[in-house]
Each structure stands twice: as structure tokens, then as C-alpha cells.
Design a protein around this motif. Sequence first.
Motif, mmCIF file in Angstrom:
data_model
loop_
_atom_site.group_PDB
_atom_site.id
_atom_site.type_symbol
_atom_site.label_atom_id
_atom_site.label_comp_id
_atom_site.label_asym_id
_atom_site.label_seq_id
_atom_site.Cartn_x
_atom_site.Cartn_y
_atom_site.Cartn_z
ATOM 1 N N ALA A 56 58.605 -16.144 0.028
ATOM 2 C CA ALA A 56 58.007 -16.954 0.171
ATOM 3 C C ALA A 56 57.576 -17.213 1.818
ATOM 4 O O ALA A 56 56.021 -17.290 2.304
ATOM 5 C CB ALA A 56 58.622 -18.362 0.555
ATOM 6 N N VAL A 57 57.837 -16.882 2.821
ATOM 7 C CA VAL A 57 57.418 -16.652 3.820
ATOM 8 C C VAL A 57 55.820 -15.610 4.215
ATOM 9 O O VAL A 57 55.418 -15.626 4.838
ATOM 10 C CB VAL A 57 58.129 -16.150 5.332
ATOM 11 N N MET A 58 56.091 -14.035 3.482
ATOM 12 C CA MET A 58 55.778 -13.037 3.184
ATOM 13 C C MET A 58 54.464 -13.810 2.863
ATOM 14 O O MET A 58 52.860 -13.503 2.496
ATOM 15 C CB MET A 58 55.846 -11.896 2.589
ATOM 16 N N THR A 59 54.550 -14.216 1.598
ATOM 17 C CA THR A 59 52.719 -15.000 1.140
ATOM 18 C C THR A 59 52.223 -15.882 1.373
ATOM 19 O O THR A 59 51.525 -16.050 1.632
ATOM 20 C CB THR A 59 54.375 -15.935 -0.332
ATOM 21 N N MET A 60 53.139 -16.931 2.271
ATOM 22 C CA MET A 60 52.273 -18.192 3.335
ATOM 23 C C MET A 60 51.372 -16.910 4.058
ATOM 24 O O MET A 60 50.733 -17.421 4.535
ATOM 25 C CB MET A 60 53.545 -19.126 3.371
ATOM 26 N N LEU A 61 52.133 -15.741 4.924
ATOM 27 C CA LEU A 61 51.712 -15.844 5.759
ATOM 28 C C LEU A 61 50.439 -15.362 6.232
ATOM 29 O O LEU A 61 49.665 -15.492 6.691
ATOM 30 C CB LEU A 61 52.432 -14.741 6.249
ATOM 31 N N PRO A 62 49.158 -14.429 5.294
ATOM 32 C CA PRO A 62 48.466 -13.988 5.119
ATOM 33 C C PRO A 62 47.279 -14.664 4.790
ATOM 34 O O PRO A 62 46.280 -14.707 5.936
ATOM 35 C CB PRO A 62 48.026 -12.702 3.729
ATOM 36 N N ILE A 63 47.763 -16.887 4.356
ATOM 37 C CA ILE A 63 47.307 -17.489 4.061
ATOM 38 C C ILE A 63 46.966 -17.799 5.292
ATOM 39 O O ILE A 63 45.613 -18.420 5.801
ATOM 40 C CB ILE A 63 47.367 -18.211 2.253
ATOM 41 N N MET A 64 47.406 -17.835 5.781
ATOM 42 C CA MET A 64 47.982 -18.926 7.561
ATOM 43 C C MET A 64 47.415 -18.828 8.491
ATOM 44 O O MET A 64 46.554 -19.078 9.442
ATOM 45 C CB MET A 64 49.649 -19.328 7.973
ATOM 46 N N ARG A 65 47.287 -16.543 8.178
ATOM 47 C CA ARG A 65 46.691 -15.652 9.412
ATOM 48 C C ARG A 65 44.672 -16.289 9.462
ATOM 49 O O ARG A 65 43.926 -15.900 10.423
ATOM 50 C CB ARG A 65 46.867 -14.937 8.962
ATOM 51 N N GLY A 66 44.316 -16.223 7.766
ATOM 52 C CA GLY A 66 42.857 -16.942 7.338
ATOM 53 C C GLY A 66 42.677 -17.536 8.190
ATOM 54 O O GLY A 66 41.680 -18.251 8.769
ATOM 55 N N ILE A 67 43.326 -19.369 8.734
ATOM 56 C CA ILE A 67 42.777 -20.426 8.908
ATOM 57 C C ILE A 67 42.339 -19.713 10.485
ATOM 58 O O ILE A 67 43.236 -19.382 11.353
ATOM 59 C CB ILE A 67 44.150 -21.348 8.841
ATOM 60 N N ASN A 68 41.029 -20.704 10.426
ATOM 61 C CA ASN A 68 40.487 -20.786 11.807
ATOM 62 C C ASN A 68 41.630 -21.779 12.734
ATOM 63 O O ASN A 68 40.651 -22.855 12.473
ATOM 64 C CB ASN A 68 38.966 -20.847 11.919
ATOM 65 N N MET A 69 41.893 -21.094 14.189
ATOM 66 C CA MET A 69 42.533 -22.058 14.487
ATOM 67 C C MET A 69 42.522 -22.793 15.383
ATOM 68 O O MET A 69 41.884 -23.916 16.216
ATOM 69 C CB MET A 69 43.531 -21.464 15.709
#
Length: 583
Positions: free
Chosen positions: A174-187
Amino acid sequence: MWLVQRLPQAGPRIAWPKHLARWLPALPALLFLAVFFIVPVVEILQGGLYDADGVLSVAQFARMTHSAVYIKVLGSTFWIAFLTAALSVLLGYPVAYLLARLPARSRERWLLWIVLPFWTSYLVKTYAWMLLLSKTGLLTTLATHLGLIDGAGTLAPSMAGVLIGMVHAMLPLAVMTMLPIMRGINMQLVQAAQTLGADRATGFFTVFLPLSSAGAAAAGLLVFITSLGFFIVPALLGSPRESMVAQLVITSVLELFDLRFAGALSTVLLLCSIVVFFVYDRVVGLSSLAGEAPQRRAGSGGRMLPLLIAVGRLAGKFSFSGGRERAEGGVGLKAYTWAVVLALVLPIAFVVPLAFTRQSFVSFPPELFTVKWFVAFLESSVWQAALLRSLGVGFATAALALVLGFGASLALVRLPSRWRKPLFAVFIAPLIVPRIVVAVGLLYLFARWELAGTNAGLVIGHTVLAIPYVVVTLSASFKRFDWRLDDAAKMLGASAFTRVRTVLLPLLAASLGSAFLFAFIVSFDDLTIAIFVSGGINTTLPKQMWDDIQLAVTPTLAAVATSLVFLMVFVVWLSSIFKRKSY
């Protein structure tokens, strides 16, 4: 440019049509999956839908609805899978959130500790939880002293034990699936919300959470479909009340020899996996499996905005950071992540000292120190044969999967965009379909081709499972590859084969090494295919562990499990080296 200067003179070429030349690298993988994945899956459908005379019938499915036992098992399967997915996403979301905000080097260090338990054998992890959760286990004893359970109670076998074991296995996914998508979010979007007057909590709930919801949904769907095919954890940590469909499939094939009913049960899992596969693509897109951020739909979550604002303001009142937080994450978030990582690693580490006990039985604390159980493991002809077979099949699988996956990944970057998505879906389909479905389908096929019980059958079955991991790993690397080097070699007259040999392979060597290790781990750790294909006499190491662990929990098993942990630490260390070199 030194690569280009050293290119040998191009030899005679075959004049392939341009569109065929682009498809050519993918053809071996497509043919392999067509024969050993698609055909077996179709045969499962036929086995469940046709009777012994070849007449279309739904009798096997009606049999499920007429028995309360089968209905209960189906309901238990979906309920356990749902709870596992929900808990894995809820517990893993804060971890992925922290990792997404960390610098690359710090993130990689954290990921090493998360990847290690993820790639550790399910049998080793379940064995550890058996020792911890049994009636005399450490955690059960502690829970009894704290009054959480009565003296006659136990954490395993029980529903609690099953959920603990399954969430422990699935949380890293679950962590490794969510991580790439969260990294693509512009903070900067969150910072803009704070500039307009929102506090930190409100900015998170109204901006970051809606944008990351696709990743959470993707993680939940992947964990859910993976959990549907579980049988190791419920068999060893659960009671008959927690039985799952995969256990019924194994019983139908190996004990009742009822292949048609097993096919019907597998069809239910297959249809569910197809639905989840479709929903996953609609929610987040299949390209996210290769590390791409999903395309976000405008207006998503707009109707939930007032509720999210209210939740954010409420959370802000209980924040102890005064509305400010360092970019790399707060103390509380880091403390939580440390707790999760320790919960993932410590159960596995718990097995290690038990392998050095002087006693002939497993107990805690162990009486140290002896290595006689490792000697017994290495000198046993049964364990030796299982270990050597697993190593041989693992290396053969990794080599074959790497060759097929390399051609598939190369074709994905060369083909027009309209073909990439369906082709990528075909290559990663074995990752989505429950392994028990693939195993039963291969049993149908190998029984006719006399491949059951052979090393060739094992290599083929494991390669089907390993190809998606190779394709996902190499696809991400191909996206970062500087194709101007390939174009320069082409302009100097190098043929396609020469460019692959002298440009692509040297520059992608680190990624190829990582893909090889992933494929090897998939093969070495597999139990599902081995149960149906390995044969009854010569087994693989996981199959031998499975047979022994159901008879007794012995120090020899602890020595085997410890050896696998050390092997996994070595493999993850090698993988981290390859990953650093690939950047």
C-alpha cells in the motif's frame, strides 16, 4: 559520445516493415503469456462453465449457493480482503505522506526498511506471527497480563491473527503504491492555500488529500485483489471460521480431485479481479504501476469540499505544531513512521535468535548459543534438494523473465500511444489476477503436456508471475533513458541489434540487475505455483517449509527462516546498489 565512437560497423540488415519492427521485441512475451497465462485462464472458465460431457452448465456455481459453508467462505474471503485493504491504506497513508516529502536520499533509506519485509517470504512472516501470537507466544502472554484477553484466549488462531498477518504482509504494498502518486502532487498548491488563510491542517484536507485520493484508492484496490488469493496466512493464523476461497481451491484439487469445482471457485476470483482491474484503471490508470502520476479530473471532490474544510479546521484545533511544520515532516509523523517500520521489521527479526537455541523445541527467551539447527538444515538431503531446486528454478526464471520483459518494455516505448495502454495491461495482468487462479489454470495445461512435477513447469509458471515485475521496473527506467544516444548510434549506421547491445544494455545495466533480482525473489518465494506444479516428491524450499510448518514448529524451521531472512537482506542490499547506479 564514447559509446557511439566504439560502435562496430553495422552488418547486413533485414528490411522489416516499420510497424512490425516496433512490435517485434514484444512478440516473444506476448506469445509466452498467450500460451501460459491467457489459455490457462480461459480453461478455468471452461472448467467451471462446462460439465464432464462438455455441455454448458452452471451446476458448479449453483453448488456454491446451495451450501451455507461455501457462502460463508465467500463472504469471509471478501470481508477479510476488504478489512486488510482498509487497514493497510489507513496505516500506510501517513508513512507514504512523510516519504513523499523527504529528500531523495532520506526517502531511499526509509524505503529499504519497508522493502525488506515486503520481499521477505510470506512463510517466514507467517511463521514469525505464529510464534508471537500462539497461546504461549510473546504477544499473547503480554496481552493476557494487560487484561486485553482472558487467560483461555489466544490471538491465533483467530480473526485478529489473520488480520495482523495479512496487514503486515500488505502494508508495504500500500505504501509503495501511494508513494509515486503523492510525489507527483505539487506542494505549492498546499502552500497557496495556506497563503490564502488556511492553516496547515485545512490545507492538507482540502488540497493534498483530494489529490492523493486516487493513490489511496489504487493501493486499496491492489491490496484487496491480492488478498483475495491468500491462503498461507488464514491457514496458519486462522481457524476454520476464517477460511478463504483459495483454501477451498487447494482442497478441491489436492484432496477431493474435483477440478471442475476448483475451476468454478477460481472463476469467481477471476471475475472479481477483472472488475477490480477495470476499476483500478478508471480510478488511477494502469500507468501508475510504472511510477507515473495519474491524470486528475477537474472538479473531483468538489461536493466534499465543505466537509473537508470542517474536518481540517477541527484537526487544526488539536495540532500541537502551531500551524507550522518543517518541510521534511513533523516529529509526530516521523515517530509514527518509525513505529510502523519497527512493527514491520521486528516480527521477522524475532525469528533469528530462535534459530540459535540449544533446546529441541521453540520457546522464548531461547537458550543460546548453538548452530546445530543450521547444520541440520544444510545436511538434510530433503532440505538440500529443496534449496538447490529453488535456486536453480529461481535463476532460470529470472533469466527468462528478464529476456522477455526487456523486449516487452522496449516495445512499449517504441509503439504509438494508442497501443501502449492495452499492451501494458496484458503484460501486468498476472500481477492483478490472484496467483491461485494462475496456478489452477497451469495445472489444467501442464496435466495434458506432462509438465507437472518438472523444473520446466516451475520455471514457466514462475516466469508468468515475474514478467510484470520486470516490465514495471524496466518501463520506469526506459522513461528516464536519454534516447538521443540511440538516435546518434542510428545515424552512424548501427543496426537495431547493435544499438541494443552497445547502447541500451550498458546504460541500463543497473536497472536490469534490479529486475533480475525481483524476478528471482518472485520465483524463490513462490508457494502457490509450487503446490500445484512442483510434484509430490521433489519440492521447492517454500513448499518444503509449508509441509513442515503444518506438522510442527521446530528450531530447524527457525534456521531455515533465518537463512531466508539473511538471503533477503543480501538481495535488498544488492537491489539498493543497482538502484543508486541507475540514477
